[in-house]
Design a protein around this motif. Structure first.
Motif, short mmCIF file in Angstrom:
data_model
loop_
_atom_site.label_atom_id
_atom_site.label_comp_id
_atom_site.label_asym_id
_atom_site.label_seq_id
_atom_site.Cartn_x
_atom_site.Cartn_y
_atom_site.Cartn_z
N PRO A 75 1.03 -1.21 -0.22
CA PRO A 75 0.37 -0.22 0.36
C PRO A 75 0.72 0.80 0.25
O PRO A 75 0.73 1.65 1.18
N VAL A 76 1.76 1.54 -1.01
CA VAL A 76 2.56 3.42 -1.55
C VAL A 76 1.84 3.79 -2.32
O VAL A 76 1.63 2.78 -3.51
N ASP A 77 1.53 4.55 -2.00
CA ASP A 77 0.69 5.44 -3.21
C ASP A 77 1.72 5.50 -5.04
O ASP A 77 0.44 5.15 -6.02
N THR A 78 2.04 5.82 -4.56
CA THR A 78 3.46 6.21 -5.14
C THR A 78 3.83 4.66 -7.19
O THR A 78 4.01 5.59 -8.12
N TYR A 80 2.07 2.74 -8.27
CA TYR A 80 1.09 2.77 -8.50
C TYR A 80 0.57 3.83 -9.39
O TYR A 80 -0.56 4.01 -10.65
N ARG A 148 -9.52 10.16 -5.74
CA ARG A 148 -8.82 10.43 -3.89
C ARG A 148 -10.37 9.91 -3.23
O ARG A 148 -10.55 9.03 -1.80
N ALA A 151 -10.85 5.90 -2.78
CA ALA A 151 -9.56 5.67 -1.60
C ALA A 151 -10.37 5.81 -0.56
O ALA A 151 -10.34 4.52 0.89
N GLU A 155 -11.56 2.57 2.35
CA GLU A 155 -11.17 2.96 3.69
C GLU A 155 -11.89 3.13 4.89
O GLU A 155 -11.77 2.68 6.21
N VAL A 189 -4.46 -2.76 -0.44
CA VAL A 189 -3.45 -2.20 -1.38
C VAL A 189 -4.85 -1.48 -2.12
O VAL A 189 -4.00 -0.14 -2.78
N SER A 192 -4.86 2.87 -2.12
CA SER A 192 -3.18 3.20 -2.61
C SER A 192 -3.07 3.14 -4.13
O SER A 192 -2.93 3.77 -5.02
N ARG A 195 -5.18 6.43 -5.71
CA ARG A 195 -4.41 7.24 -5.59
C ARG A 195 -3.14 7.41 -6.03
O ARG A 195 -3.26 7.96 -6.53
N GLY A 196 -2.42 6.50 -6.67
CA GLY A 196 -1.73 6.13 -7.59
C GLY A 196 -1.98 6.59 -8.69
O GLY A 196 -1.22 6.64 -9.48
#
Length: 271
Positions: A75-78, A80, A148, A151, A155, A189, A192, A195-196
């Motif tokens: 789960p690291v936005d960047t 994607y 966004r 996302a 959550e 995930v 993220s 957001r990516g």
């Protein structure tokens, strides 16, 4: 894939296991799928027909993007954003040991992936097939805001609630009868990934115009998420591009033959 045996492969990049299917033999074409799905899901949807390309004597590698399908991801936005996904595509070519330029195809998110990879490393690609290009440039802002918000909703309420609302959204007439499936990224995930994608855009038109590679742009009509304005801009910016727009499901079914014909033409002179 029909009468062509499929070989599964995998490699590791930046903490993720990336899985691909390798079918056929001959000159290589790679395919990057759309967001939230996978090649297996696209097959279940009956969206694209790759058999004509394999029957024409081409090798086809389709891979599951990071966190999609069988591939893993964090789960690291960047991770994607299109630019990062392009890194994965270039790493796939390294893993496959490609010595010659390859043909690259990408749908929606995969279109963005392919274009970023081609702008960064044009000598690694010979021809491009850009399917259902996504929102870009002036039309990207509304899409990014919606991603966004999605996302945040996942959550807050969970993926099932979000998907129950999304799956009933109206769709373009050309794909109205295509079945829909839940997202393939895991719930931990998925925010993220969204957001990516919200962080992403296609490369600037000037950079795309410098890609002196033959290209085929395939689009369908009346889809705000894949507006004709993007497809038309790409076809107008790329020096050697053709554009085909489908308005019916029957016409989309011709895309496999169109792609096979385009990619099996005699190779153009080096630019």
């Amino acid at each position: 894939m029909g009468r062509h045996a499929v070989r599964e492969g995998r490699f590791t990049r930046r903490g993720a296991d990336l899985v691909y299917d390798d079918a056929g033999s001959g000159p290589l074409a790679v395919y990057a799928h759309g967001g939230l799905v996978s090649p297996a899901v696209e097959d279940r949807m009956g969206l694209f027909d790759w058999l004509p390309l394999l029957d024409a004597g081409r090798r086809l590698v389709r891979y599951d993007a990071r966190a999609h399908g069988r591939s893993t991801g964090e789960p690291v936005d960047t991770d994607y954003a299109y630019a990062s996904l392009a890194d994965d595509l270039l790493s796939l070519l390294d893993h496959l040991g490609t010595a010659e330029p390859v043909d690259a195809m990408g749908a929606s998110m995969g279109c963005g992936t392919v274009l970023h990879a081609a702008v960064r490393a044009p000598d690694r690609f010979s021809r491009l097939v850009l399917l259902v290009p996504p929102t870009a440039w002036a039309t990207r802002g509304a899409y990014a805001r919606a991603n966004r918000a999605s996302a945040d909703a996942i959550e807050r309420e969970g993926a099932d609630e979000w998907w129950a609302a999304r799956r009933n959204e109206p769709r373009p007439a050309a794909v109205a009868g295509v079945p829909v499936f839940p997202p393939t990224p895991a719930e931990r995930v998925l925010p993220s990934v969204l957001r990516g994608l919200a962080l992403s855009d296609l490369p600037p038109p000037a950079e795309i115009a410098a890609l002196r590679r033959p290209a085929l742009v395939l689009a369908w009509a009346d889809d705000p998420g894949h507006p004709l304005s993007t497809a038309e801009a790409l076809a107008g910016s790329l020096p050697y591009a053709g554009l085909h727009v489908s308005r019916t499901r029957a016409d989309i079914r011709t895309w496999g033959e169109r792609v096979a014909e385009f990619l099996t033409r005699p190779s153009p002179p080096a630019p």
